[in-house]
Design a protein around this motif. Structure first.
Motif, PDB file in Angstrom:
ATOM      1  N   ILE B 339     -68.577  27.962   7.512  1.00 47.68           N
ATOM      2  CA  ILE B 339     -69.551  27.333   8.408  1.00 47.68           C
ATOM      3  C   ILE B 339     -69.429  25.809   8.403  1.00 47.68           C
ATOM      4  O   ILE B 339     -69.666  25.160   9.426  1.00 47.68           O
ATOM      5  CB  ILE B 339     -70.984  27.795   8.083  1.00 47.68           C
ATOM      6  CG1 ILE B 339     -71.950  27.312   9.165  1.00 47.68           C
ATOM      7  CG2 ILE B 339     -71.417  27.366   6.689  1.00 47.68           C
ATOM      8  CD1 ILE B 339     -73.307  27.934   9.128  1.00 47.68           C
ATOM      9  N   CYS B 340     -69.019  25.226   7.278  1.00 38.76           N
ATOM     10  CA  CYS B 340     -68.922  23.769   7.213  1.00 38.76           C
ATOM     11  C   CYS B 340     -67.613  23.245   7.807  1.00 38.76           C
ATOM     12  O   CYS B 340     -67.432  22.029   7.922  1.00 38.76           O
ATOM     13  CB  CYS B 340     -69.107  23.299   5.781  1.00 38.76           C
ATOM     14  SG  CYS B 340     -70.795  23.568   5.187  1.00 38.76           S
ATOM     15  N   ASN B 341     -66.728  24.125   8.176  1.00 42.94           N
ATOM     16  CA  ASN B 341     -65.509  23.720   8.871  1.00 42.94           C
ATOM     17  C   ASN B 341     -65.649  23.985  10.369  1.00 42.94           C
ATOM     18  O   ASN B 341     -64.655  24.034  11.102  1.00 42.94           O
ATOM     19  CB  ASN B 341     -64.304  24.458   8.293  1.00 42.94           C
ATOM     20  CG  ASN B 341     -63.027  23.630   8.352  1.00 42.94           C
ATOM     21  OD1 ASN B 341     -62.988  22.575   8.981  1.00 42.94           O
ATOM     22  ND2 ASN B 341     -61.987  24.114   7.735  1.00 42.94           N
ATOM     23  N   LEU B 342     -66.896  24.130  10.800  1.00 40.37           N
ATOM     24  CA  LEU B 342     -67.217  24.392  12.202  1.00 40.37           C
ATOM     25  C   LEU B 342     -68.252  23.364  12.642  1.00 40.37           C
ATOM     26  O   LEU B 342     -69.360  23.706  13.038  1.00 40.37           O
ATOM     27  CB  LEU B 342     -67.788  25.819  12.302  1.00 40.37           C
ATOM     28  CG  LEU B 342     -67.942  26.519  13.619  1.00 40.37           C
ATOM     29  CD1 LEU B 342     -66.650  26.487  14.412  1.00 40.37           C
ATOM     30  CD2 LEU B 342     -68.376  27.962  13.377  1.00 40.37           C
ATOM     31  N   PRO B 343     -67.881  22.072  12.551  1.00 46.12           N
ATOM     32  CA  PRO B 343     -68.888  21.045  12.858  1.00 46.12           C
ATOM     33  C   PRO B 343     -69.289  21.081  14.328  1.00 46.12           C
ATOM     34  O   PRO B 343     -68.451  21.300  15.204  1.00 46.12           O
ATOM     35  CB  PRO B 343     -68.171  19.736  12.516  1.00 46.12           C
ATOM     36  CG  PRO B 343     -66.716  20.048  12.600  1.00 46.12           C
ATOM     37  CD  PRO B 343     -66.575  21.502  12.206  1.00 46.12           C
ATOM     38  N   VAL B 344     -70.571  20.873  14.580  1.00 38.13           N
ATOM     39  CA  VAL B 344     -71.075  20.867  15.955  1.00 38.13           C
ATOM     40  C   VAL B 344     -70.586  19.601  16.647  1.00 38.13           C
ATOM     41  O   VAL B 344     -70.798  18.493  16.145  1.00 38.13           O
ATOM     42  CB  VAL B 344     -72.613  20.936  15.941  1.00 38.13           C
ATOM     43  CG1 VAL B 344     -73.177  20.763  17.347  1.00 38.13           C
ATOM     44  CG2 VAL B 344     -73.056  22.269  15.336  1.00 38.13           C
ATOM     45  N   PRO B 345     -69.897  19.737  17.793  1.00 40.68           N
ATOM     46  CA  PRO B 345     -69.420  18.539  18.495  1.00 40.68           C
ATOM     47  C   PRO B 345     -70.588  17.674  18.983  1.00 40.68           C
ATOM     48  O   PRO B 345     -71.530  18.174  19.596  1.00 40.68           O
ATOM     49  CB  PRO B 345     -68.625  19.122  19.672  1.00 40.68           C
ATOM     50  CG  PRO B 345     -68.215  20.494  19.205  1.00 40.68           C
ATOM     51  CD  PRO B 345     -69.385  20.974  18.398  1.00 40.68           C
ATOM     52  N   ILE B 346     -70.512  16.395  18.675  1.00 38.47           N
ATOM     53  CA  ILE B 346     -71.549  15.430  19.055  1.00 38.47           C
ATOM     54  C   ILE B 346     -70.838  14.208  19.619  1.00 38.47           C
ATOM     55  O   ILE B 346     -69.803  13.802  19.094  1.00 38.47           O
ATOM     56  CB  ILE B 346     -72.412  15.048  17.829  1.00 38.47           C
ATOM     57  CG1 ILE B 346     -73.133  16.296  17.301  1.00 38.47           C
ATOM     58  CG2 ILE B 346     -73.412  13.939  18.178  1.00 38.47           C
ATOM     59  CD1 ILE B 346     -73.974  16.060  16.062  1.00 38.47           C
ATOM     60  N   ARG B 347     -71.375  13.625  20.720  1.00 38.47           N
ATOM     61  CA  ARG B 347     -70.708  12.459  21.302  1.00 38.47           C
ATOM     62  C   ARG B 347     -71.728  11.432  21.784  1.00 38.47           C
ATOM     63  O   ARG B 347     -72.837  11.788  22.199  1.00 38.47           O
ATOM     64  CB  ARG B 347     -69.796  12.886  22.452  1.00 38.47           C
ATOM     65  CG  ARG B 347     -70.514  13.512  23.614  1.00 38.47           C
ATOM     66  CD  ARG B 347     -69.522  14.019  24.675  1.00 38.47           C
ATOM     67  NE  ARG B 347     -70.221  14.514  25.865  1.00 38.47           N
ATOM     68  CZ  ARG B 347     -69.636  15.154  26.863  1.00 38.47           C
ATOM     69  NH1 ARG B 347     -68.321  15.398  26.837  1.00 38.47           N
ATOM     70  NH2 ARG B 347     -70.338  15.559  27.908  1.00 38.47           N
ATOM     71  N   PRO B 348     -71.326  10.167  21.735  1.00 36.38           N
ATOM     72  CA  PRO B 348     -72.211   9.132  22.270  1.00 36.38           C
ATOM     73  C   PRO B 348     -72.177   9.176  23.797  1.00 36.38           C
ATOM     74  O   PRO B 348     -71.165   9.566  24.388  1.00 36.38           O
ATOM     75  CB  PRO B 348     -71.587   7.834  21.756  1.00 36.38           C
ATOM     76  CG  PRO B 348     -70.152   8.159  21.508  1.00 36.38           C
ATOM     77  CD  PRO B 348     -70.066   9.624  21.214  1.00 36.38           C
ATOM     78  N   VAL B 349     -73.280   8.827  24.406  1.00 35.66           N
ATOM     79  CA  VAL B 349     -73.342   8.755  25.866  1.00 35.66           C
ATOM     80  C   VAL B 349     -74.032   7.462  26.281  1.00 35.66           C
ATOM     81  O   VAL B 349     -74.769   6.863  25.489  1.00 35.66           O
ATOM     82  CB  VAL B 349     -74.105   9.955  26.477  1.00 35.66           C
ATOM     83  CG1 VAL B 349     -73.246  11.207  26.442  1.00 35.66           C
ATOM     84  CG2 VAL B 349     -75.425  10.204  25.756  1.00 35.66           C
ATOM     85  N   ALA B 350     -73.792   7.066  27.517  1.00 31.29           N
ATOM     86  CA  ALA B 350     -74.431   5.855  28.028  1.00 31.29           C
ATOM     87  C   ALA B 350     -75.913   6.132  28.274  1.00 31.29           C
ATOM     88  O   ALA B 350     -76.317   7.274  28.487  1.00 31.29           O
ATOM     89  CB  ALA B 350     -73.758   5.427  29.319  1.00 31.29           C
TER      90      ALA B 350
END
Lengths: 352, 352
Positions: B339-350
């Motif tokens: 489960i810890c090798n499945l990080p939730v994708p997170i990205r910065p946005v304007a």
């Protein structure tokens, strides 16, 4: 009736005494390791230690990284190349050029990808086939019985049996959280895992070649960077894991050893900002002063280490305690552990 | 007979066409994320972002760490305290005072252990009981349906079904390495694990209180340092995981969020040389300039982030690809993932 009551009272007194003993706080994994007998520790040969000295840091402190190379039958083609590269002093003047957060720090020739600028490799390096990413339980047994370095081959079932027996002693009857299977059978990446002769291994079902076993990408393990398949890398470009175990790399890249001292000199380096954590600016690279086998260093400069034998009773107790923390800080023991959270205890020792 | 052959030939032609499509290299997890639809991304509220600005580094570069706080029903007692501490500007002038390799970086009041020197805490912080280390699937369902933030509750069985269906699409019939159970059932620490509403959770069998579920200690997760039980910590002393997931801490310490940007400003700090990685010399501490909720920052200074919904089809495809790497670099897909090798994708946005 009185006799029966007396017998019951005696039984209760015995129970209470036993209970009072059990009520002493269980030892932590570290305390179990500290209490291990001298003969449970195994010396690591100087010829199996690769010593990498980085340039001093900004404060002028020495930065030495010591790597233990894997024994036969693991990855011997690449490890033979690494011994040749060290003997040729090939890494002297190269650098750590890639540090990717939660992944790897990588070193070697930062210009290796550019044929016009690449540093020539020594003659006679082997091109190792992909089949060498794994070995077999049969070859492991053969290697051990040939060199006589151990008189116990702890195969999976035996280790499991040992753990359960010791688990009962250590844990008693008050266990409330029990993994439905043992830790060695609850690995998400392979049918089973074990610590064997000090190394973390995974195994799969028997095929025509035997019972496959392969080393796993735990924290601080060292691997051989490569280009696309079927290239397997020469061993000149190496990396150390500095984050959560990237187990998806198992059997896709050769593992050749692990950092046993000085991992912080790699894990605390600034992260690179180019893709894959490569340093954008050559000035960010960390110069490598020298890489030598410890056996090629002057005795006064030679480090010595030993590891807690994974076939010892203290290791089994340590593993049981890691899987089921009952030392005072813990209120909810997990009842399990993943193989990379069960690091083999290693310690420096004075020269003999 | 001719007709049958013709039918077979047609079937074969269709099979070949399908096969030719399958033969395109499978997408990497990153490519799947890049191809996700805009509506599969979920904005993170500014009131759930804690922004910690450290002193500039030696080169004068800004060091900003952004932490996403967990939603109800997780750890809300401590998170309420953290909101109060940020509002009181309590962390301004404190420091990162502990960095232990392959474990945690910790911040707050370096003198908190010495009553004579400790910085007073604001009034009105809650003393949270140990029972809050875990919640229940029932309370999670209630929280989600109450605030309407999602219309799907992906419980374990559903996620497993989704993953298997998408696994077939993505992986085809050539799969050679198959974990005997799904990844969510091969966890060494808990009967099962899942990613739920963007957070890594573990779960256990039903008891009188419901179906227990708790957040897990993956890389970059943020927890509340504490003294010995029954103390659970106030939330003033926090740590982030900077090494292999220390899952034995699950249900033993409160988790309150995760670092979603700037983890490298913690993970690449020098390691402390006192016990537990504490800095020996106060001069080594890294000053904290300020900690604020993003919603309390001026709009121009406010960061914005979104995460790939763990209930989206792209997330299921991403998870299947992480568990079974078939993009060109890989030659032996693991057939599983932890489960810890499945990080939730997170990205910065304007800003909008």
């Amino acid at each position: 009736m009185k006799q029966l009551l007396a017998a019951a009272a005696t039984a209760f007194a015995l129970y209470s005494a036993a209970h009072a003993q059990v009520a002493k706080p269980p030892l932590s994994p570290g305390q179990i390791v500290d209490a291990a007998k001298a003969e449970e520790w195994t010396a690591i040969a100087a010829s199996d230690l690769l010593v990498m000295d980085l340039a001093r840091d900004a404060a002028g402190s020495v930065r030495r990284v010591v790597i233990q190379l894997m024994p036969a039958p693991f990855s011997q083609g690449w490890i033979g190349n690494i011994r040749k590269l060290a003997a040729a002093r090939w890494w002297d003047g190269t650098s750590v050029y890639r540090v990717q957060d939660n992944y790897v720090a990588q070193w070697g020739d930062a210009d290796g990808d550019e044929p016009a600028k690449a540093k020539p490799l020594p003659e006679g390096l082997a091109a190792v086939p992909e089949s060498e990413y794994a070995t077999t339980a049969e070859l492991i047994a053969e290697a051990v019985s040939t060199d006589g370095s151990a008189d116990i081959i702890a195969m999976v079932a035996e280790l499991a049996g040992e753990r359960d027996r010791l688990g009962e002693i250590a844990i008693g009857a008050t266990r409330t959280t029990v993994a439905p299977q043992g830790w060695h059978e609850r690995d998400p990446y392979a049918p089973w895992v074990e610590i064997h002769e000090g190394w973390p291994l995974a195994g799969g079902p028997e095929d025509e070649a035997g019972s496959p076993m392969w080393p796993v990408h735990c924290y601080a393990m060292v691997g051989v960077a490569r280009d696309m398949s079927p290239n397997t890398g020469s061993g000149a470009e190496l990396y150390a894991v500095i984050g959560h175990a990237p187990r998806h790399l198992d059997r896709n890249i050769a593992l050749v050893g692990r950092v046993i001292s000085g991992i912080e000199h790699l894990s605390s380096l600034p992260r690179g900002s180019a893709p894959l954590g490569v340093y954008n600016d050559p000035a960010q690279r960390v110069p490598i002063i020298s890489v030598r086998l410890a056996s090629d260093l002057a005795e006064a400069d030679r480090p010595h280490f030993e590891y807690l034998s994974s076939e010892s009773e203290s290791f089994a107790r340590y593993a049981a305690a890691r899987a089921d923390r009952r030392d005072p800080f813990f209120i909810s023991p997990a009842g399990g552990v993943d193989i990379c959270n069960l690091p083999v205890p290693i310690r420096p020792v004075a020269a003999k």
